[in-house]
Design an enzyme around this catalytic site. Structure first.
Site, short mmCIF file in Angstrom:
data_model
loop_
_atom_site.label_atom_id
_atom_site.label_comp_id
_atom_site.label_asym_id
_atom_site.label_seq_id
_atom_site.Cartn_x
_atom_site.Cartn_y
_atom_site.Cartn_z
CD GLU A 102 -2.85 0.86 2.71
OE1 GLU A 102 -3.22 1.73 2.75
OE2 GLU A 102 -3.08 -0.12 3.30
CG ASP A 104 -1.83 4.00 3.25
OD1 ASP A 104 -2.11 3.86 1.89
OD2 ASP A 104 -1.41 4.33 4.38
CD GLU A 106 -4.46 7.54 5.98
OE1 GLU A 106 -5.12 7.69 6.80
OE2 GLU A 106 -4.47 6.26 5.42
CB THR A 120 2.97 9.67 3.50
OG1 THR A 120 3.91 9.68 4.01
CG2 THR A 120 2.50 11.13 2.34
CG ASN A 121 1.98 4.18 6.83
OD1 ASN A 121 3.13 3.73 6.89
ND2 ASN A 121 1.09 3.81 7.69
#
Length: 287
Positions: A102, A104, A106, A120-121
């Site tokens: 994933e 990310d 967000e 963020t990730n």
């Protein structure tokens, strides 16, 4: 009669330019599908715009029709204006399954006048905990801005209006997992997360301001489409000829990345010693 023909020619030219521009911007009917929200997600203007809405009963979301294994994905977003506390708008890539990958974006809402937090990730094989958070250097609710994910075999680059804010390099040779074999779809959603999103859950969603709406346009996926176990970027199509497939940060963009991280980063897991008392994650020592 001559005046009529001239006016008609001008009108025809205008309409031709309009439809060429519209087709060049991509058509969201072709690229994505609304997946939940019971009518709260809408594709508008002949596929040129999309809106997601949130009220007390439900949020909404969409996903890309295609899966991708590497690519550069751009989307223009205009976030929920005003008091957006408690809301989360997402734009991310994800693979299915229990050991998913994933990437990310967000956007954590806030009270009127307070800045959004861009979260963020990166998840590899179901493991995340690689959060970096930023303020933005503009009001993301006033106009559309471009948020981009570049994912190639060497690195992942998060960018805002073509300014890189984060790079996650492929360090598999050092034993650090990197997303490389699981195709991912694009997903986006607008939902209520007032148990954690704003000041750790201290500020709740003000439902008197509902419905909350985020807007999207200009979706562009310059990517390897995965279909029936095969990539559109086979060896015969020379994926290396696609600039994004081997893209890296040049000196100018490295300087922009450092500028963002110096002035706008507000959280970095790689400096959170209290969170990792046994030692920071290994990639933090190599990047």
């Amino acid at each position: 009669m001559t005046s009529f023909l001239t006016s008609s020619a001008v009108l025809f030219a205008f309409l031709a330019c309009y439809f060429m521009a519209a087709s060049g911007a991509g058509n969201l009917y072709q690229d994505v599908e609304i997946t939940w929200g019971d009518g709260r997600g809408k594709i508008l203007n002949n596929g040129q715009f999309l809106t997601l809405s949130l009220d007390k009963a439900s949020g909404s979301g969409f996903q890309s029709k295609n899966q991708y294994l590497y690519g550069k994905i751009d989307m223009q977003l205009k976030l929920v204006p005003g008091n957006s506390a408690g809301t989360v708008t997402t734009f991310y890539m994800k693979s299915p399954g229990s050991t998913w990958d994933e990437i990310d974006f967000e956007f954590l809402g806030n009270l009127s006048g307070d800045p959004y937090i861009l979260h963020t990730n990166v998840f590899c094989q179901g493991n995340g905990n690689r959060e970096q958070q930023f303020y933005l250097w503009f009001d993301p609710t006033a106009d559309f801005h471009t948020y981009s994910i570049l994912w190639n075999p060497q690195r992942i680059i998060f960018s805002v209006d073509d300014t890189p804010i984060r790079e996650f390099k492929n360090l598999e040779s050092k034993g650090i997992p990197f997303p490389k074999s699981q195709p991912m779809r694009i997903y986006s959603s607008l939902w209520n997360a007032d148990d954690w999103a704003t000041r750790g859950g201290l500020v709740k969603t003000d439902w008197s301001k509902a419905p909350f709406t985020a807007s999207y346009t200009n979706y562009n996926a310059n990517a390897c489409i995965w279909n029936n176990g095969a990539s559109s970027c086979s060896s015969s199509t020379s994926p290396g000829s696609k600039a994004w497939f081997s893209e890296e940060l040049d000196t100018t963009r490295q300087a922009r990345l450092k500028w963002v991280q110096k002035n706008y980063m507000i959280y970095n897991y790689c400096t959170d010693i209290k969170r990792f008392p046994q030692g920071l994650p290994p990639e933090c020592k190599m990047s």
